[in-house]
Design a protein around this motif. Structure first.
Motif, PDB file in Angstrom:
ATOM      1  N   PHE A 105       0.808  -1.221   0.000  1.00  0.00           N
ATOM      2  CA  PHE A 105       0.000   0.000   0.000  1.00  0.00           C
ATOM      3  C   PHE A 105       0.838   1.265   0.000  1.00  0.00           C
ATOM      4  CE2 PHE A 105      -3.062  -3.162   0.669  1.00  0.00           C
ATOM      5  CZ  PHE A 105      -4.304  -2.631   0.342  1.00  0.00           C
ATOM      6  N   ALA A 106       2.156   1.116  -0.069  1.00  0.00           N
ATOM      7  CA  ALA A 106       2.997   2.273  -0.361  1.00  0.00           C
ATOM      8  C   ALA A 106       2.732   2.784  -1.771  1.00  0.00           C
ATOM      9  CB  ALA A 106       4.471   1.898  -0.202  1.00  0.00           C
ATOM     10  N   ALA A 111      -3.383   0.946  -3.642  1.00  0.00           N
ATOM     11  CA  ALA A 111      -4.337   1.314  -2.596  1.00  0.00           C
ATOM     12  C   ALA A 111      -5.687   1.706  -3.188  1.00  0.00           C
ATOM     13  CB  ALA A 111      -3.763   2.451  -1.757  1.00  0.00           C
ATOM     14  N   ALA A 112      -5.656   2.467  -4.271  1.00  0.00           N
ATOM     15  CA  ALA A 112      -6.907   2.902  -4.898  1.00  0.00           C
ATOM     16  C   ALA A 112      -7.672   1.723  -5.483  1.00  0.00           C
ATOM     17  CB  ALA A 112      -6.608   3.938  -5.982  1.00  0.00           C
ATOM     18  N   SER A 113      -6.951   0.784  -6.097  1.00  0.00           N
ATOM     19  CA  SER A 113      -7.603  -0.386  -6.679  1.00  0.00           C
ATOM     20  C   SER A 113      -8.286  -1.231  -5.608  1.00  0.00           C
ATOM     21  CB  SER A 113      -6.570  -1.216  -7.430  1.00  0.00           C
ATOM     22  OG  SER A 113      -7.124  -2.431  -7.893  1.00  0.00           O
ATOM     23  N   PHE A 117     -12.476  -2.095  -4.915  1.00  0.00           N
ATOM     24  CA  PHE A 117     -13.028  -3.437  -4.736  1.00  0.00           C
ATOM     25  C   PHE A 117     -13.644  -3.591  -3.350  1.00  0.00           C
ATOM     26  CE2 PHE A 117     -12.942  -7.841  -3.470  1.00  0.00           C
ATOM     27  CZ  PHE A 117     -13.464  -8.490  -4.575  1.00  0.00           C
ATOM     28  N   PHE A 118     -12.984  -3.056  -2.341  1.00  0.00           N
ATOM     29  CA  PHE A 118     -13.442  -3.134  -0.960  1.00  0.00           C
ATOM     30  C   PHE A 118     -14.856  -2.575  -0.818  1.00  0.00           C
ATOM     31  CE2 PHE A 118     -13.556  -0.818   3.171  1.00  0.00           C
ATOM     32  CZ  PHE A 118     -13.417  -1.879   4.051  1.00  0.00           C
ATOM     33  N   PHE A 119     -15.094  -1.399  -1.364  1.00  0.00           N
ATOM     34  CA  PHE A 119     -16.430  -0.813  -1.241  1.00  0.00           C
ATOM     35  C   PHE A 119     -17.454  -1.525  -2.115  1.00  0.00           C
ATOM     36  CE2 PHE A 119     -14.265   3.077   0.479  1.00  0.00           C
ATOM     37  CZ  PHE A 119     -14.876   3.014   1.719  1.00  0.00           C
ATOM     38  N   SER A 140      -2.731   5.269   1.946  1.00  0.00           N
ATOM     39  CA  SER A 140      -3.778   4.247   2.034  1.00  0.00           C
ATOM     40  C   SER A 140      -5.079   4.840   2.546  1.00  0.00           C
ATOM     41  CB  SER A 140      -3.332   3.093   2.934  1.00  0.00           C
ATOM     42  OG  SER A 140      -3.285   3.485   4.298  1.00  0.00           O
ATOM     43  N   VAL A 141      -4.970   5.796   3.473  1.00  0.00           N
ATOM     44  CA  VAL A 141      -6.160   6.471   4.000  1.00  0.00           C
ATOM     45  C   VAL A 141      -6.726   7.426   2.961  1.00  0.00           C
ATOM     46  CG1 VAL A 141      -7.052   7.946   5.843  1.00  0.00           C
ATOM     47  CG2 VAL A 141      -5.299   6.230   6.348  1.00  0.00           C
ATOM     48  N   ASP A 142      -5.860   8.148   2.275  1.00  0.00           N
ATOM     49  CA  ASP A 142      -6.334   9.033   1.200  1.00  0.00           C
ATOM     50  C   ASP A 142      -7.126   8.241   0.161  1.00  0.00           C
ATOM     51  OD1 ASP A 142      -5.156  11.357   2.267  1.00  0.00           O
ATOM     52  OD2 ASP A 142      -3.264  10.977   1.229  1.00  0.00           O
ATOM     53  N   ALA A 143      -6.630   7.072  -0.220  1.00  0.00           N
ATOM     54  CA  ALA A 143      -7.311   6.261  -1.225  1.00  0.00           C
ATOM     55  C   ALA A 143      -8.670   5.806  -0.721  1.00  0.00           C
ATOM     56  CB  ALA A 143      -6.452   5.052  -1.597  1.00  0.00           C
TER      57      ALA A 143
END
Length: 453
Positions: A105-106, A111-113, A117-119, A140-143
């Motif tokens: 996630f660096a 992170a965006a991808s 998918f997560f949502f 990772s939080v921004d994404a």
């Protein structure tokens, strides 16, 4: 203004336990408030309300159940790709699967991808509010929060703090981690439907200096959330005792650093004692009960009877990726199983409880909202609540249809849904009064970032 006709289930937002309301033929009416936020303006029997709203078009969903969108009180979005990974227990699982995956996630693109998918997966299962961990990387939080904002979702998240006992790639630096946390609070907290959570990964991963800094931030920003883990696993418990011999308990470590208060949510809480439970009740900190994760990792059984007797605030959580499913139905099923257990994980005898279907549903909606300090905001269909809800089909599968058709009471009907339903029962998800945004991934990325064949 909009309205929906269906069976309706919701709970009293202020109650400290399940007080269900049910209409077999109900009407739910929503409208935008002065700030443009879609809220419930009326809920009740169709025959009673329809004359008052006769000029409002009706979305007819008879034969379906409308209920508040589910709330996941503890979930790790960076662990989406390690769900279902075998391990001997919590600490080996973290080392073998979780930390290597989180190091990826660096890369902001990765992170965006995963966030997309997560949502998608959460919405497919009817989850509309989450309290989520990021990784130690601020991006990772921004994404995650950027994706939530684009979809109009209510999401609370934080950068993981872990400046020790963590491998290269996920270990952060003490002062930089605190500066990053404060910058993320300024950037995201209170923006649209988003919130920030100060996020010590768990006490062993944080130096005293980092925990002290986290406590100072929590005091400075009293309306942000705090999230972490506590008393999950016996090996972890022994580790904490060795690291913090001066503290009475694992939970007391967080107390010493000013991290117990309202809007603080601690996952698991299996190995709490009576003094710990009294401390939680006194401070208003909550427990995110994570039954599928506890079962998968062999951590133990949450003691519902003792928690309830002590007045501990609690709600349900998937704890993906240690948890075995994004589905609230899977989580509620596991919670029922855990509640019935007659022996605590440390071998001490306890009373088993048979959790009612309404209780389980409350823990994943209004109860979880109360744990977050968001009663009257999410988790209910009560007037004034934000218009987040799910439409469920009680006949989504042949077996579910057969069983629900024979239910003799509301409790039996809901219990059948909990035990037999899955994502096929979720036919619609409404977020802030509008159909949820879905963008299901067409192909699954392989472990090296390519496309699965």
């Amino acid at each position: 203004m909009q309205s929906w006709r269906a069976s309706l289930l919701w709970f009293d937002p202020e109650a400290d336990g399940p007080r269900p309301h049910f209409e077999s033929d109900g009407l739910l009416v929503t409208a935008a408030d002065a700030a443009g936020v879609q809220r419930v303006v009326a809920v009740g029997a169709y025959d009673t309300l329809r004359p008052r709203y006769s000029d409002v078009a009706v979305h007819d969903r008879r034969g379906r159940l409308i209920a508040p969108g589910f709330i996941d009180l503890h979930i790790h979005y960076p662990q989406t790709d390690v769900i279902g990974s075998p391990a001997d227990g919590l600490l080996p699982w973290l080392e073998r699967y979780t930390f290597p995956q989180e190091a990826r996630f660096a890369d902001p693109g990765h992170a965006a991808s995963v966030a997309r998918f997560f949502f998608d997966e959460l919405l497919r299962h009817g989850v509309t509010t989450v309290l989520a961990f990021g990784t130690s990387h601020p991006g990772s939080v921004d994404a995650l929060l950027g994706e939530a904002q684009a979809r109009g979702l209510r999401c609370i998240a934080g950068k993981s703090l872990q400046d020790r006992h963590s491998p290269d790639g996920v270990r952060d630096e003490t002062e930089a981690s605190l500066r990053d946390t404060e910058a993320l609070i300024a950037r995201w907290h209170g923006r649209d439907r988003l919130g920030y959570a100060i996020t010590p990964r768990f006490a062993p991963s944080c130096s005293d200096a980092q925990l002290h800094g986290a406590g100072a931030l929590a005091a400075r920003y009293s309306d942000v959330w705090i999230q972490s883990h506590v008393a999950e696993n016996l090996d972890e418990l022994r580790w904490v005792r060795a690291l913090y011999p001066q503290d009475r308990s694992y939970l007391a470590v967080y107390e010493r650093f000013g991290l117990l208060r309202r809007r603080a949510v601690y996952a698991h809480g299996i190995y709490l004692d009576d003094a710990d439970r009294a401390l939680l009740a006194r401070t208003g900190a909550a427990v995110a009960v994570s039954p599928t994760s506890n079962l998968f990792l062999g951590s133990g059984f949450f003691d519902y009877a003792a928690a309830r007797e002590a007045g501990v605030t609690l709600g349900l959580a998937s704890d993906v990726g240690g948890g075995m499913s994004f589905s609230p139905f899977a989580t509620m099923r596991a919670a029922y199983t855990v509640g019935r257990a007659s022996v605590r994980g440390d071998g001490a005898a306890k009373r088993g409880v048979s959790l009612a279907a309404t209780d389980l549903w409350w823990q994943h909606t209004a109860g979880a909202a109360r744990a977050l300090g968001l009663a009257w905001v999410v988790g209910s269909l009560a007037p004034g609540s934000e218009a987040d809800f799910v439409v469920l089909d009680p006949a989504a599968t042949p077996l579910l249809a057969r069983r629900t058709a024979q239910a003799a009471s509301l409790e039996e009907w809901l219990f059948a849904l909990i035990l037999l339903a899955d994502d096929r029962a979720v036919t619609e998800v409404v977020v802030a009064g509008a159909p949820a945004s879905h963008a299901f991934t067409e192909a699954t990325p392989d472990l090296h970032g390519g496309r699965a064949r």
